[in-house]
Design an enzyme around this catalytic site. Structure first.
Site, PDB file in Angstrom:
ATOM      1  N   HIS A 154       0.730  -1.154   0.073  1.00 44.66           N
ATOM      2  CA  HIS A 154       0.043   0.153   0.218  1.00 44.66           C
ATOM      3  C   HIS A 154       0.946   1.246  -0.021  1.00 44.66           C
ATOM      4  O   HIS A 154       0.303   2.318   0.461  1.00 44.66           O
ATOM      5  CB  HIS A 154      -0.830   0.122   1.210  1.00 44.66           C
ATOM      6  CG  HIS A 154      -1.916  -1.117   0.993  1.00 44.66           C
ATOM      7  ND1 HIS A 154      -2.596  -1.594   2.162  1.00 44.66           N
ATOM      8  CD2 HIS A 154      -2.246  -1.900   0.107  1.00 44.66           C
ATOM      9  CE1 HIS A 154      -3.515  -2.430   1.985  1.00 44.66           C
ATOM     10  NE2 HIS A 154      -3.141  -2.799   0.575  1.00 44.66           N
ATOM     11  N   CYS A 162       4.828  13.325  -7.407  1.00 47.17           N
ATOM     12  CA  CYS A 162       4.377  14.461  -7.982  1.00 47.17           C
ATOM     13  C   CYS A 162       3.271  14.184  -8.955  1.00 47.17           C
ATOM     14  O   CYS A 162       3.107  13.217  -9.671  1.00 47.17           O
ATOM     15  CB  CYS A 162       5.524  15.174  -8.764  1.00 47.17           C
ATOM     16  SG  CYS A 162       4.956  16.581  -9.449  1.00 47.17           S
ATOM     17  N   ASN A 271      -2.548 -13.656  16.107  1.00 45.94           N
ATOM     18  CA  ASN A 271      -3.532 -12.358  16.066  1.00 45.94           C
ATOM     19  C   ASN A 271      -4.132 -12.301  17.441  1.00 45.94           C
ATOM     20  O   ASN A 271      -4.207 -13.188  18.128  1.00 45.94           O
ATOM     21  CB  ASN A 271      -4.616 -12.553  14.971  1.00 45.94           C
ATOM     22  CG  ASN A 271      -5.064 -11.264  14.623  1.00 45.94           C
ATOM     23  OD1 ASN A 271      -4.545 -10.128  14.846  1.00 45.94           O
ATOM     24  ND2 ASN A 271      -6.209 -11.037  13.699  1.00 45.94           N
TER      25      ASN A 271
END
Length: 305
Positions: A154, A162, A271
């Site tokens: 990501h 730019c 987790n």
């Protein structure tokens, strides 16, 4: 692998999110094992390990996740600021949000989960074995911990692109531009700074001066096909996969790990809670990643180096 279908179709982040969070029926499966010794035995023989990480890893370093009940910056749902449309409508507001995130990250440090992954990569590389981190996180904590073999799906909070010339570069300036100094407070009562667009971060390439944006993947944008191809390659060749601190409902972990498990490769989930994919995996270790992961990745007695 299914990943290739998404690459060729140019499916966007938001479309993947919607598709992969839809509930689906699944057959009854045995509960994953929490036998650390059994995991360690498999780990000791694995040659190509892939570690998929999500926001839960960084949350233990105090990094805001911007998901769930607390997923707001000021009065705005954070996910609604992370879009090309939001940036087009109000680049000042979006840059305040990302400036806040950058400044917060400069105060955070890698936690034991990040450090154990980096140490494992360095140690196993000397044995001719590989560890690749495929992360959804944009905070650079894996890199700061010492990991080198990282695929950032990501993007990166400390890179800019730019809007005019597309030049991308690393940028650690604090603040990133003078107009943002002292801005970005998350309090709901804080007014927007309404910074003129010409005073927002600008490209420093000769003759350009275009508006910069964070080099991250926003909702509605496609993920980098080169990064996805590299991720597919390591996932197709891995003989052990770890899923660490991710909900397994958001791209990419929702797709990647079950695909790996589907071809018979052991997958271990670390987790705080069960996820929709938990029952598909061989192992599940419940608890904070910074507590459960270090003993799992520590030097095995069979290692010679």
């Amino acid at each position: 692998m299914i990943l290739r279908q998404f690459i060729s179709r140019g499916i966007s982040y938001s479309h993947l999110y919607a598709r992969l969070t839809r509930p689906s029926g699944c057959q009854t499966m045995a509960r994953p094992s929490s036998d650390l010794a059994a995991f360690r035995e498999i780990f000791s023989k694995a040659q190509n390990i892939v570690i998929l990480t999500g926001a839960g890893v960084s949350a233990e370093s105090g990094v805001p996740t911007f998901r769930g009940a607390g997923g707001y910056w000021r009065k705005y749902e954070a996910q609604r600021l992370a879009t090309p449309e939001a940036f087009s409508r109000n680049p000042s507001r979006v840059w305040e949000f990302y400036h806040y995130r950058r400044e917060v990250m400069l105060t955070k440090n890698p936690n034991p989960a990040h450090l154990s992954i980096a140490e494992c990569e360095e140690r196993l590389s000397k044995q001719g074995r590989s560890v690749t981190v495929v992360t959804q996180n944009i905070d650079e904590l894996h890199r700061r911990a010492g990991s080198k073999n990282i695929l950032e799906l990501h993007g990166n909070l400390f890179r800019t692109r730019c809007m005019s010339c597309s030049h991308e570069s690393t940028n650690y300036k604090s603040p990133i531009c003078a107009a943002l100094e002292g801005k970005g407070a998350p309090d709901p009562e804080t007014d927007d700074a309404d910074i003129p667009v010409q005073n927002l971060p600008r490209c420093e390439q000769r003759g350009c001066n275009g508006l910069l944006r964070p080099a991250v993947v926003w909702f509605g944008e496609t993920l980098d096909s080169d990064i996805l191809t590299r991720a597919e390659k390591v996932l197709d060749s891995c003989d052990l996969c770890l899923v660490v601190g991710t909900s397994s409902v958001v791209y990419p972990a929702a797709m990647f790990a079950p695909q790996v498990a589907g071809r018979g490769v052991p997958v271990a989930e670390f987790n705080m809670e069960d996820t929709p994919a938990t029952m598909r995996f061989k192992f599940h270790f419940h608890g904070p990643c910074g507590t459960t992961l270090p003993p799992a990745l520590a030097r095995h007695e069979s290692e010679k180096n």
